[in-house]
Design a protein around this motif. Structure first.
Motif, PDB file in Angstrom:
ATOM      1  N   LEU A   1       0.817  -1.196   0.000  1.00  0.00           N
ATOM      2  CA  LEU A   1       0.000   0.000   0.000  1.00  0.00           C
ATOM      3  C   LEU A   1       0.864   1.265   0.000  1.00  0.00           C
ATOM      4  N   GLU A   2       2.061   1.147   0.598  1.00  0.00           N
ATOM      5  CA  GLU A   2       2.961   2.306   0.595  1.00  0.00           C
ATOM      6  C   GLU A   2       3.422   2.651  -0.813  1.00  0.00           C
ATOM      7  N   SER A   3       3.678   1.630  -1.620  1.00  0.00           N
ATOM      8  CA  SER A   3       4.101   1.890  -2.996  1.00  0.00           C
ATOM      9  C   SER A   3       2.949   2.478  -3.815  1.00  0.00           C
ATOM     10  N   TRP A   4       1.715   2.068  -3.511  1.00  0.00           N
ATOM     11  CA  TRP A   4       0.549   2.640  -4.189  1.00  0.00           C
ATOM     12  C   TRP A   4       0.426   4.129  -3.846  1.00  0.00           C
ATOM     13  N   LEU A   5       0.679   4.460  -2.577  1.00  0.00           N
ATOM     14  CA  LEU A   5       0.633   5.858  -2.151  1.00  0.00           C
ATOM     15  C   LEU A   5       1.706   6.677  -2.864  1.00  0.00           C
ATOM     16  N   LEU A   6       2.900   6.118  -2.981  1.00  0.00           N
ATOM     17  CA  LEU A   6       3.984   6.819  -3.670  1.00  0.00           C
ATOM     18  C   LEU A   6       3.642   7.056  -5.137  1.00  0.00           C
ATOM     19  N   ALA A   7       3.098   6.046  -5.800  1.00  0.00           N
ATOM     20  CA  ALA A   7       2.711   6.195  -7.205  1.00  0.00           C
ATOM     21  C   ALA A   7       1.594   7.224  -7.354  1.00  0.00           C
ATOM     22  N   PHE A   8       0.630   7.195  -6.441  1.00  0.00           N
ATOM     23  CA  PHE A   8      -0.462   8.171  -6.496  1.00  0.00           C
ATOM     24  C   PHE A   8       0.063   9.588  -6.314  1.00  0.00           C
ATOM     25  N   LEU A   9       0.944   9.797  -5.340  1.00  0.00           N
ATOM     26  CA  LEU A   9       1.478  11.138  -5.106  1.00  0.00           C
ATOM     27  C   LEU A   9       2.314  11.626  -6.284  1.00  0.00           C
ATOM     28  N   LEU A  10       3.079  10.736  -6.900  1.00  0.00           N
ATOM     29  CA  LEU A  10       3.877  11.119  -8.064  1.00  0.00           C
ATOM     30  C   LEU A  10       2.983  11.531  -9.226  1.00  0.00           C
ATOM     31  N   LEU A  11       1.983  10.714  -9.532  1.00  0.00           N
ATOM     32  CA  LEU A  11       1.103  11.029 -10.660  1.00  0.00           C
ATOM     33  C   LEU A  11       0.222  12.247 -10.369  1.00  0.00           C
ATOM     34  N   ALA A  12      -0.224  12.396  -9.140  1.00  0.00           N
ATOM     35  CA  ALA A  12      -1.030  13.565  -8.795  1.00  0.00           C
ATOM     36  C   ALA A  12      -0.200  14.842  -8.884  1.00  0.00           C
ATOM     37  N   GLY A  13       1.056  14.760  -8.478  1.00  0.00           N
ATOM     38  CA  GLY A  13       1.934  15.927  -8.580  1.00  0.00           C
ATOM     39  C   GLY A  13       2.216  16.320 -10.019  1.00  0.00           C
ATOM     40  N   LEU A  14       2.460  15.327 -10.861  1.00  0.00           N
ATOM     41  CA  LEU A  14       2.696  15.625 -12.270  1.00  0.00           C
ATOM     42  C   LEU A  14       1.455  16.205 -12.936  1.00  0.00           C
ATOM     43  N   SER A  15       0.307  15.640 -12.625  1.00  0.00           N
ATOM     44  CA  SER A  15      -0.933  16.107 -13.226  1.00  0.00           C
ATOM     45  C   SER A  15      -1.274  17.526 -12.763  1.00  0.00           C
ATOM     46  N   ALA A  16      -1.166  17.772 -11.478  1.00  0.00           N
ATOM     47  CA  ALA A  16      -1.477  19.105 -10.954  1.00  0.00           C
ATOM     48  C   ALA A  16      -0.446  20.136 -11.406  1.00  0.00           C
ATOM     49  N   GLY A  17       0.813  19.733 -11.471  1.00  0.00           N
ATOM     50  CA  GLY A  17       1.857  20.661 -11.924  1.00  0.00           C
ATOM     51  C   GLY A  17       1.686  21.057 -13.376  1.00  0.00           C
ATOM     52  N   SER A  18       1.360  20.092 -14.218  1.00  0.00           N
ATOM     53  CA  SER A  18       1.157  20.421 -15.623  1.00  0.00           C
ATOM     54  C   SER A  18      -0.089  21.279 -15.809  1.00  0.00           C
ATOM     55  N   LEU A  19      -1.107  21.043 -15.009  1.00  0.00           N
ATOM     56  CA  LEU A  19      -2.305  21.885 -15.073  1.00  0.00           C
ATOM     57  C   LEU A  19      -1.980  23.310 -14.646  1.00  0.00           C
ATOM     58  N   GLY A  20      -1.135  23.455 -13.641  1.00  0.00           N
ATOM     59  CA  GLY A  20      -0.720  24.783 -13.198  1.00  0.00           C
ATOM     60  C   GLY A  20       0.106  25.523 -14.235  1.00  0.00           C
ATOM     61  N   VAL A  21       1.030  24.813 -14.879  1.00  0.00           N
ATOM     62  CA  VAL A  21       1.846  25.435 -15.922  1.00  0.00           C
ATOM     63  C   VAL A  21       0.973  25.852 -17.097  1.00  0.00           C
ATOM     64  N   LEU A  22       0.002  25.011 -17.461  1.00  0.00           N
ATOM     65  CA  LEU A  22      -0.923  25.376 -18.534  1.00  0.00           C
ATOM     66  C   LEU A  22      -1.746  26.607 -18.167  1.00  0.00           C
ATOM     67  N   ALA A  23      -2.200  26.674 -16.940  1.00  0.00           N
ATOM     68  CA  ALA A  23      -3.007  27.815 -16.511  1.00  0.00           C
ATOM     69  C   ALA A  23      -2.197  29.102 -16.555  1.00  0.00           C
ATOM     70  N   VAL A  24      -0.971  29.058 -16.072  1.00  0.00           N
ATOM     71  CA  VAL A  24      -0.128  30.259 -16.098  1.00  0.00           C
ATOM     72  C   VAL A  24       0.204  30.643 -17.536  1.00  0.00           C
ATOM     73  N   GLY A  25       0.492  29.659 -18.371  1.00  0.00           N
ATOM     74  CA  GLY A  25       0.798  29.945 -19.775  1.00  0.00           C
ATOM     75  C   GLY A  25      -0.376  30.565 -20.505  1.00  0.00           C
ATOM     76  N   HIS A  26      -1.581  30.062 -20.246  1.00  0.00           N
ATOM     77  CA  HIS A  26      -2.766  30.637 -20.886  1.00  0.00           C
ATOM     78  C   HIS A  26      -3.083  32.019 -20.319  1.00  0.00           C
ATOM     79  N   LEU A  27      -2.867  32.191 -19.033  1.00  0.00           N
ATOM     80  CA  LEU A  27      -3.142  33.481 -18.403  1.00  0.00           C
ATOM     81  C   LEU A  27      -2.232  34.577 -18.950  1.00  0.00           C
ATOM     82  N   LEU A  28      -0.969  34.236 -19.143  1.00  0.00           N
ATOM     83  CA  LEU A  28      -0.012  35.227 -19.622  1.00  0.00           C
ATOM     84  C   LEU A  28       0.101  35.265 -21.135  1.00  0.00           C
TER      85      LEU A  28
END
Length: 76
Positions: free
Chosen positions: A1-28
């Motif tokens: 279950l610990e490895s599942w948590l690590l994979a979830f946090l990695l994928l959630a971070g990548l997904s949220a980070g790319s969404l943030g970069v897209l938002a800033v890029g579109h805003l500017l």
């Protein structure tokens, strides 16, 4: 279950980070976003799949964090 948590946090971070970069890029309205737009949009579209990956983590929360159980173990 610990490895599942690590994979979830990695994928959630990548997904949220790319969404943030897209938002800033579109805003500017920046031109630097053009070459990386397709990979960022693909990573941002994975957000619903990442939310589905959170289900086992939430189901096993008491196994990951014993203090989060309804009846925590006694303090030694």
């Amino acid at each position: 279950l610990e490895s599942w948590l690590l994979a979830f946090l990695l994928l959630a971070g990548l997904s949220a980070g790319s969404l943030g970069v897209l938002a800033v890029g579109h805003l500017l309205a920046e031109d630097w976003l053009e070459p990386v737009r397709a990979p960022l949009e693909a990573a941002a579209r994975a957000t619903p799949a990442v939310a589905i990956l959170a289900i086992p983590v939430l189901a096993g929360l008491d196994l990951l964090y014993p203090w989060a159980a309804p009846h925590p173990p006694p303090i030694p």
